[in-house]
Enzyme design. Structure first.
Site, PDB file in Angstrom:
ATOM      1  N   HIS A 167      91.726 -33.422  59.676  1.00  0.00           N
ATOM      2  CA  HIS A 167      90.607 -32.503  59.952  1.00  0.00           C
ATOM      3  C   HIS A 167      91.050 -31.400  60.915  1.00  0.00           C
ATOM      4  O   HIS A 167      91.865 -31.640  61.805  1.00  0.00           O
ATOM      5  CB  HIS A 167      89.423 -33.287  60.549  1.00  0.00           C
TER       6      HIS A 167
ATOM      7  N   GLU B 201      90.885 -34.880  53.162  1.00  0.00           N
ATOM      8  CA  GLU B 201      90.302 -33.886  54.070  1.00  0.00           C
ATOM      9  C   GLU B 201      91.160 -32.609  54.128  1.00  0.00           C
ATOM     10  O   GLU B 201      92.346 -32.671  54.480  1.00  0.00           O
ATOM     11  CB  GLU B 201      90.156 -34.510  55.471  1.00  0.00           C
TER      12      GLU B 201
ATOM     13  N   THR C 178      82.644 -31.327  53.389  1.00  0.00           N
ATOM     14  CA  THR C 178      83.104 -32.607  52.855  1.00  0.00           C
ATOM     15  C   THR C 178      82.012 -33.301  52.042  1.00  0.00           C
ATOM     16  O   THR C 178      82.280 -33.918  51.009  1.00  0.00           O
ATOM     17  CB  THR C 178      83.568 -33.518  54.016  1.00  0.00           C
TER      18      THR C 178
HETATM   19  C1  GP9 Z   1      83.380 -36.409  59.007  1.00  0.00           C
HETATM   20  C2  GP9 Z   1      84.106 -35.665  57.950  1.00  0.00           C
HETATM   21  C3  GP9 Z   1      84.222 -34.194  58.277  1.00  0.00           C
HETATM   22  O1  GP9 Z   1      82.826 -37.606  58.609  1.00  0.00           O
HETATM   23  O2  GP9 Z   1      83.716 -35.933  56.686  1.00  0.00           O
HETATM   24  O3  GP9 Z   1      83.480 -33.374  57.458  1.00  0.00           O
HETATM   25  P1  GP9 Z   1      83.737 -31.784  57.419  1.00  0.00           P
HETATM   26  O4  GP9 Z   1      83.560 -31.274  58.808  1.00  0.00           O
HETATM   27  O5  GP9 Z   1      85.154 -31.548  56.911  1.00  0.00           O
HETATM   28  O6  GP9 Z   1      82.734 -31.302  56.447  1.00  0.00           O
END
Ligand code: GP9
Length: 411
Positions: free
Chosen positions: A193, A38, A80
Site C-alpha cells: 500500500h 494492492e 480497493t
Molecule cells: C485496506 C485496504 C486499502 O483494507 O484495502 O484500501 P485502499 O486504500 O487501497 O483502497
C-alpha cells in the site's frame, strides 16, 4: 420503461456471443483462489532493474498460465473495494463513493453466492481491520461463509499497515487446508500500500540503483516483495497438493497514486508518451493458472475486472446467462468484435482505439487514440463506443442505486 431497456441491453448482449467457450465445464468442481494485489500495476511485470527481475515469480507462473496484458482496472473513488466489487459482482462501481459502503444491503449476483449454490465453501481473507471499506457487513451480504480479518491471523511478520503479505498468504493457505472442497477463496494483499516504504529483510531487497530512496523505488521494491510472497504461496499450494485442483488467479486492484512518468520512462528504457502513461495507469495484470496448465500464453484482447466472473464461472460449467453481469467472457472469442472495456472515468477501449473523455463531458472535446500508432485520431471513430460506454455506466448505476436486480429477475 427503464427496466425494459435494461433487460433489453442484457438480452441483446447475450445474443451477440456464442455463450460457450472451448473450456466450458472442463474444470468443474475445481477450487478457485483469487488474489487481488494492492496497487499492483502491469507496466513493470516481466521487466528488469539493474539486471534483476522485478517479478521473477509471476514470470515463472506465466509459463503455464494465461496472462492478459491488455487488462484494465475499472475502479473509482472506492479504490480497493471497487476492484473487489467489479470482480465479484461484474457491475461498475459508482461515480462517487464505494458501493461497499453506500449499498451493502442490495441484492447482487456475486461470485461467493453463485458458488455457494453449487456446493462450494466461500471465504474472504484480508489481514486488516474488518470494518475498513465496510467489509464485515458487505462480505456477509455477498454470501461468504467467513471473512478472515486481521484478528484471525498471527501477526508474526509486521510490515506496512499490518501483517506482511508473505505470512498473510501462507496463513491463508493454512485456513484453506481446513476448508471443505471445492472452495472459493478471495484474498486481498496489503503490504504494497502507498507510501510503499517497507522495512524489509535483506533477502527481500533488490538493488534499486537510481531509484534508491525515492517513492517510485520503494514502490518497485514493495511489488517485488509481493511477487516473492506469491511465489511462496504457489510453492506451498504445490506441496500441499492443492495446486492441481485449483484455478489460481492474480490481478492488480488499482493504480499506484504517483505521477512518475519520467521514472517509468527510465525504468522501461524509452520515452513514454503522455498517452502511453495514461494507459499504463489504467492497466493491471491478470493471470489465470488452470489446474492442468492449459491455454498458457499472453492474451492481448482487452478486458477488465468486470470480466472476471463471466470468464471463470464457465470454466466450472456454470452458465452465466441468467445473471446480470456487465462483463464478458475473455475466453469466448466470439465476443471479441463487440468487446468494449469501459472505465469508471468514462474512458474506454475496444482494442483498436482508446477514448479519453474531457473534463467538460462534451464528446467532441475528448481524445481518441489509434492503438496501432499510439497517435491521436479522428474523435468520430469513438462516437459509437462513447454512446455504449455512457449507456453501460448509466445501466450499472441504475441497477446499484435502485437495487434493481430483484426486479430484473422477475419474469
Ligand atoms: C485496506 C485496504 C486499502 O483494507 O484495502 O484500501 P485502499 O486504500 O487501497 O483502497
Amino acid at each position: 420503461e427503464r427496466i425494459d431497456e435494461i433487460r433489453q441491453w442484457f438480452a441483446e448482449r447475450e445474443s451477440k456471443t456464442s455463450g460457450t467457450d472451448a473450456l466450458f465445464g472442463r474444470y468443474k468442481d475445481s477450487n478457485i483462489i483469487v488474489v487481488q494485489g494492492e496497487a499492483f500495476m502491469n507496466f513493470f511485470v516481466g521487466k528488469k532493474l539493474n539486471g534483476q527481475s522485478l517479478t521473477p515469480n509471476l514470470d515463472k507462473l506465466m509459463e503455464d498460465s494465461l496472462y492478459f496484458d491488455n487488462f484494465y482496472h475499472q475502479t473509482g473513488q472506492g479504490r480497493t473495494s471497487d476492484a473487489d466489487f467489479s470482480a465479484n459482482a461484474s457491475l461498475h462501481p459508482l461515480p462517487s463513493g464505494s458501493v461497499f459502503i453506500r449499498h451493502a444491503e442490495n441484492v447482487f449476483h456475486t461470485m461467493p453466492s453463485i458458488l455457494k449454490q453449487q456446493g462450494y465453501a466461500a471465504n474472504a481473507y484480508h489481514a486488516y481491520d474488518g470494518s475498513f471499506w465496510n467489509r464485515n457487513r458487505m462480505y456477509k451480504e455477498m454470501g461468504y461463509d467467513r471473512f478472515y480479518a486481521e484478528h484471525d491471523f498471527e501477526i508474526d511478520e509486521r510490515l506496512g499497515w499490518s501483517l506482511g503479505d508473505r505470512s498473510f498468504l501462507n496463513q491463508s493457505v493454512g485456513f484453506m487446508e481446513q476448508t471443505s472442497q471445492p472452495f472459493y477463496s478471495f484474498l486481498i494483499t496489503l503490504s504494497s500500500h502507498h507510501p510503499y516504504n517497507l522495512n524489509l529483510e535483506e533477502e527481500d531487497r533488490i538493488d534499486l540503483g537510481e531509484f534508491q530512496d525515492s517513492t517510485f523505488g520503494n514502490y518497485l521494491q514493495s511489488m517485488h516483495y509481493l511477487d516473492s510472497a506469491l511465489g511462496d504461496m504457489v510453492n506451498r499450494l504445490k506441496e500441499d497438493g492443492l495446486w492441481e485442483k485449483t484455478i489460481f488467479v492474480f490481478y492488480g486492484d488499482h493504480d499506484y497514486s504517483l505521477n512518475e512518468s519520467a521514472a517509468v520512462s527510465r525504468l522501461l528504457g524509452g520515452e513514454v508518451s503522455a498517452f502511453d502513461y495514461e494507459r499504463m495507469m489504467a492497466q493491471v495484470p491478470l493471470l489465470i493458472h488452470l489446474p492442468d496448465g492449459a491455454m498458457a500464453g499472453t492474451y492481448e484482447n482487452p478486458g477488465g475486472q468486470l470480466d472476471l466472473m463471466p470468464t471463470l464461472l464457465p470454466l466450472l460449467g456454470i452458465d452465466t446467462a441468467d445473471y446480470f453481469f456487465m462483463g464478458s467472457n475473455l475466453l469466448d472469442r466470439s465476443a471479441d468484435k463487440n468487446r468494449l472495456v469501459v472505465l469508471r472515468s468514462g474512458a474506454f477501449t475496444d482494442g483498436t482505439i482508446y477514448y479519453t473523455p474531457s473534463a467538460d463531458g462534451v464528446f467532441e472535446n475528448g481524445i481518441c487514440y489509434d492503438l496501432a500508432t499510439g497517435q491521436q485520431t479522428d474523435v468520430n471513430k469513438a462516437r459509437a463506443g462513447y454512446a455504449e460506454a455512457v449507456n453501460r455506466l448509466a445501466i450499472s448505476d441504475d441497477i446499484i442505486t435502485r437495487d434493481l436486480i430483484p426486479v430484473l429477475q422477475q419474469n
